[in-house]
Design a protein around this motif. Structure first.
Motif, PDB file in Angstrom:
ATOM      1  N   LEU A  87       0.832  -1.199   0.000  1.00  0.00           N
ATOM      2  CA  LEU A  87       0.000   0.000   0.000  1.00  0.00           C
ATOM      3  C   LEU A  87       0.861   1.241   0.000  1.00  0.00           C
ATOM      4  N   ASP A  88       0.373   2.265  -0.652  1.00  0.00           N
ATOM      5  CA  ASP A  88       1.049   3.557  -0.597  1.00  0.00           C
ATOM      6  C   ASP A  88       0.629   4.276   0.679  1.00  0.00           C
ATOM      7  N   VAL A  89       1.067   5.515   0.823  1.00  0.00           N
ATOM      8  CA  VAL A  89       0.767   6.271   2.040  1.00  0.00           C
ATOM      9  C   VAL A  89      -0.739   6.443   2.222  1.00  0.00           C
ATOM     10  N   LYS A  90      -1.451   6.723   1.147  1.00  0.00           N
ATOM     11  CA  LYS A  90      -2.894   6.891   1.237  1.00  0.00           C
ATOM     12  C   LYS A  90      -3.567   5.593   1.688  1.00  0.00           C
ATOM     13  N   GLY A  91      -3.137   4.463   1.129  1.00  0.00           N
ATOM     14  CA  GLY A  91      -3.705   3.179   1.498  1.00  0.00           C
ATOM     15  C   GLY A  91      -3.438   2.831   2.954  1.00  0.00           C
ATOM     16  N   LEU A  92      -2.227   3.114   3.438  1.00  0.00           N
ATOM     17  CA  LEU A  92      -1.910   2.854   4.844  1.00  0.00           C
ATOM     18  C   LEU A  92      -2.710   3.766   5.771  1.00  0.00           C
ATOM     19  N   ARG A  93      -2.925   4.991   5.345  1.00  0.00           N
ATOM     20  CA  ARG A  93      -3.738   5.929   6.132  1.00  0.00           C
ATOM     21  C   ARG A  93      -5.182   5.416   6.224  1.00  0.00           C
ATOM     22  N   GLN A  94      -5.707   4.948   5.093  1.00  0.00           N
ATOM     23  CA  GLN A  94      -7.063   4.400   5.086  1.00  0.00           C
ATOM     24  C   GLN A  94      -7.144   3.130   5.927  1.00  0.00           C
ATOM     25  N   PHE A  95      -6.106   2.282   5.869  1.00  0.00           N
ATOM     26  CA  PHE A  95      -6.089   1.070   6.675  1.00  0.00           C
ATOM     27  C   PHE A  95      -6.160   1.421   8.161  1.00  0.00           C
ATOM     28  N   GLY A 121      -8.813   4.629  18.337  1.00  0.00           N
ATOM     29  CA  GLY A 121      -8.382   6.018  18.135  1.00  0.00           C
ATOM     30  C   GLY A 121      -6.881   6.120  17.931  1.00  0.00           C
ATOM     31  N   ALA A 122      -6.120   5.325  18.686  1.00  0.00           N
ATOM     32  CA  ALA A 122      -4.664   5.328  18.528  1.00  0.00           C
ATOM     33  C   ALA A 122      -4.273   4.827  17.143  1.00  0.00           C
ATOM     34  N   LEU A 123      -4.933   3.770  16.662  1.00  0.00           N
ATOM     35  CA  LEU A 123      -4.633   3.236  15.335  1.00  0.00           C
ATOM     36  C   LEU A 123      -4.997   4.245  14.241  1.00  0.00           C
ATOM     37  N   ALA A 124      -6.131   4.891  14.372  1.00  0.00           N
ATOM     38  CA  ALA A 124      -6.532   5.895  13.386  1.00  0.00           C
ATOM     39  C   ALA A 124      -5.590   7.097  13.414  1.00  0.00           C
ATOM     40  N   THR A 125      -5.220   7.522  14.605  1.00  0.00           N
ATOM     41  CA  THR A 125      -4.285   8.651  14.719  1.00  0.00           C
ATOM     42  C   THR A 125      -2.921   8.283  14.153  1.00  0.00           C
ATOM     43  N   TRP A 126      -2.469   7.070  14.452  1.00  0.00           N
ATOM     44  CA  TRP A 126      -1.200   6.581  13.929  1.00  0.00           C
ATOM     45  C   TRP A 126      -1.223   6.586  12.402  1.00  0.00           C
ATOM     46  N   GLY A 127      -2.352   6.194  11.818  1.00  0.00           N
ATOM     47  CA  GLY A 127      -2.478   6.195  10.365  1.00  0.00           C
ATOM     48  C   GLY A 127      -2.419   7.591   9.774  1.00  0.00           C
ATOM     49  N   VAL A 128      -2.903   8.583  10.503  1.00  0.00           N
ATOM     50  CA  VAL A 128      -2.872   9.960  10.001  1.00  0.00           C
ATOM     51  C   VAL A 128      -1.493  10.579  10.202  1.00  0.00           C
ATOM     52  N   VAL A 129      -0.891  10.355  11.365  1.00  0.00           N
ATOM     53  CA  VAL A 129       0.374  11.006  11.712  1.00  0.00           C
ATOM     54  C   VAL A 129       1.562  10.362  11.004  1.00  0.00           C
ATOM     55  N   ALA A 130       1.677   9.039  11.067  1.00  0.00           N
ATOM     56  CA  ALA A 130       2.846   8.349  10.499  1.00  0.00           C
ATOM     57  C   ALA A 130       2.399   7.091   9.762  1.00  0.00           C
ATOM     58  N   PRO A 131       1.771   7.244   8.604  1.00  0.00           N
ATOM     59  CA  PRO A 131       1.219   6.072   7.927  1.00  0.00           C
ATOM     60  C   PRO A 131       2.273   5.065   7.463  1.00  0.00           C
TER      61      PRO A 131
END
Length: 141
Positions: free
Chosen positions: A14-22, A55-65
């Motif tokens: 996955l690219d950065v966008k895909g990891l952020r969505q994951f 929330g931690a997983l979603a935040t992690w995906g936004v901050v450092a995907p």
């Protein structure tokens, strides 16, 4: 010499966008499923830890995907392992609970919907087709 082809699933990169969505989707599903739906179904109190973890997983995906890649790969490996276990199990259950009893009952009542019985007196096993009447074409659907 026989060659067997084994279906090997590869984990897509996955690219950065895909990891952020994951991160966002997995965190949201984790929070909603474990923090809201399952406690409601089983009549338990609402726990806090699924919301914190989601929330931690979603935040992690936004901050450092990009750093979420090992979590993603581990989750996908777990899914592939689960696939190898549950697919044969579910198909076996469906076969033994639905298909096998249906076949046994049909054999017991001597039902042969495909007309596979051999008839030594038959000249031919061909089944004549019937031409549909004009009335069928007036309202085809």
């Amino acid at each position: 010499m026989e060659t067997h082809t084994r279906l090997v699933h590869s984990i897509p990169e996955l690219d950065v966008k895909g990891l952020r969505q994951f991160g966002a989707v997995t965190g949201g599903i984790l929070a909603l499923l474990l923090g809201l739906v399952l406690p409601w179904v089983f009549g338990l109190g609402l726990p806090i830890w699924p919301w914190v973890l989601g929330g931690a997983l979603a935040t992690w995906g936004v901050v450092a995907p990009r750093s979420l890649r090992p979590v993603y790969r581990g989750w996908m490996r777990f899914g592939l392992l689960l696939n190898k276990v549950t697919t044969p199990l579910v198909l076996g259950i469906v076969f033994f609970l639905l298909i096998l009893p249906t076949g046994m009952i049909m054999r017991w009542v001597a039902r042969d919907p495909m007309a596979r019985r051999l008839d030594p007196a038959a000249v031919s096993y061909r089944v004549e087709s019937r031409r549909p009447g004009r009335k069928n074409m007036e309202k085809p659907f």
